[in-house]
Design a protein around this motif. Sequence first.
Motif, PDB file in Angstrom:
ATOM      1  N   GLN A  54     -13.551  -8.173  -3.426  1.00 38.47           N
ATOM      2  CA  GLN A  54     -13.799  -9.517  -2.901  1.00 38.47           C
ATOM      3  C   GLN A  54     -13.416  -9.543  -1.424  1.00 38.47           C
ATOM      4  N   ALA A  55     -14.157 -10.282  -0.614  1.00 36.20           N
ATOM      5  CA  ALA A  55     -13.790 -10.463   0.794  1.00 36.20           C
ATOM      6  C   ALA A  55     -12.590 -11.395   0.881  1.00 36.20           C
ATOM      7  N   SER A  56     -11.753 -11.177   1.890  1.00 32.05           N
ATOM      8  CA  SER A  56     -10.566 -11.999   2.106  1.00 32.05           C
ATOM      9  C   SER A  56     -10.248 -12.036   3.589  1.00 32.05           C
ATOM     10  N   SER A  57      -9.469 -13.012   3.995  1.00 30.79           N
ATOM     11  CA  SER A  57      -8.965 -13.043   5.359  1.00 30.79           C
ATOM     12  C   SER A  57      -8.045 -11.842   5.550  1.00 30.79           C
ATOM     13  N   CYS A  58      -8.119 -11.202   6.685  1.00 32.14           N
ATOM     14  CA  CYS A  58      -7.294 -10.024   6.966  1.00 32.14           C
ATOM     15  C   CYS A  58      -5.816 -10.379   7.163  1.00 32.14           C
ATOM     16  N   GLU A  59      -5.517 -11.653   7.271  1.00 34.31           N
ATOM     17  CA  GLU A  59      -4.143 -12.098   7.529  1.00 34.31           C
ATOM     18  C   GLU A  59      -3.294 -12.257   6.270  1.00 34.31           C
ATOM     19  N   VAL A  60      -3.899 -12.206   5.097  1.00 36.99           N
ATOM     20  CA  VAL A  60      -3.164 -12.388   3.842  1.00 36.99           C
ATOM     21  C   VAL A  60      -2.317 -11.145   3.579  1.00 36.99           C
ATOM     22  N   PRO A  61      -1.026 -11.295   3.255  1.00 42.73           N
ATOM     23  CA  PRO A  61      -0.128 -10.142   3.103  1.00 42.73           C
ATOM     24  C   PRO A  61      -0.203  -9.455   1.734  1.00 42.73           C
ATOM     25  N   PHE A  62      -1.344  -8.834   1.407  1.00 45.78           N
ATOM     26  CA  PHE A  62      -1.463  -8.067   0.173  1.00 45.78           C
ATOM     27  C   PHE A  62      -0.967  -6.649   0.414  1.00 45.78           C
ATOM     28  N   PRO A  63      -0.530  -5.934  -0.632  1.00 42.18           N
ATOM     29  CA  PRO A  63      -0.140  -4.531  -0.456  1.00 42.18           C
ATOM     30  C   PRO A  63      -1.373  -3.643  -0.259  1.00 42.18           C
ATOM     31  N   TRP A  64      -1.147  -2.485   0.371  1.00 41.87           N
ATOM     32  CA  TRP A  64      -2.216  -1.514   0.617  1.00 41.87           C
ATOM     33  C   TRP A  64      -2.212  -0.451  -0.466  1.00 41.87           C
ATOM     34  N   ILE A  65      -3.393   0.055  -0.829  1.00 38.58           N
ATOM     35  CA  ILE A  65      -3.479   1.191  -1.748  1.00 38.58           C
ATOM     36  C   ILE A  65      -4.075   2.396  -1.042  1.00 38.58           C
ATOM     37  N   CYS A  66      -4.115   2.345   0.272  1.00 39.00           N
ATOM     38  CA  CYS A  66      -4.630   3.464   1.060  1.00 39.00           C
ATOM     39  C   CYS A  66      -3.758   3.594   2.308  1.00 39.00           C
ATOM     40  N   GLU A  67      -3.982   4.653   3.060  1.00 42.28           N
ATOM     41  CA  GLU A  67      -3.253   4.812   4.313  1.00 42.28           C
ATOM     42  C   GLU A  67      -3.715   3.795   5.332  1.00 42.28           C
ATOM     43  N   LYS A  68      -2.788   3.344   6.160  1.00 48.22           N
ATOM     44  CA  LYS A  68      -3.126   2.438   7.246  1.00 48.22           C
ATOM     45  C   LYS A  68      -2.466   2.959   8.505  1.00 48.22           C
ATOM     46  N   SER A  69      -3.241   3.101   9.560  1.00 47.36           N
ATOM     47  CA  SER A  69      -2.678   3.605  10.808  1.00 47.36           C
ATOM     48  C   SER A  69      -1.809   2.537  11.464  1.00 47.36           C
ATOM     49  N   LEU A  70      -0.774   2.971  12.148  1.00 43.35           N
ATOM     50  CA  LEU A  70       0.107   2.054  12.883  1.00 43.35           C
ATOM     51  C   LEU A  70      -0.479   1.836  14.260  1.00 43.35           C
ATOM     52  N   ARG A  71      -0.945   0.626  14.523  1.00 38.44           N
ATOM     53  CA  ARG A  71      -1.571   0.340  15.826  1.00 38.44           C
ATOM     54  C   ARG A  71      -0.727  -0.612  16.603  1.00 38.44           C
TER      55      ARG A  71
END
Length: 71
Positions: A54-71
Amino acid sequence: DLFKSFQTDCFWIGLKNSTGSGWIWEDGSVFNGTKIPSNSPVQHCAVLMKDHVQASSCEVPFPWICEKSLR
């Protein structure tokens, strides 16, 4: 099935549509799956919800199930 067993209902999966031209994975590859439902023009990130994406706002604090780069 593994993610369906967790208590959290939603997970970020590294899929964005920030350009309006289609969904793209974090590594830059194009998502060629089914249409991702959205009910708002500000929903530019995708989450895995128990049995669908489902699409969601990117600001919602859900946990990640993949790697995320630190920007």
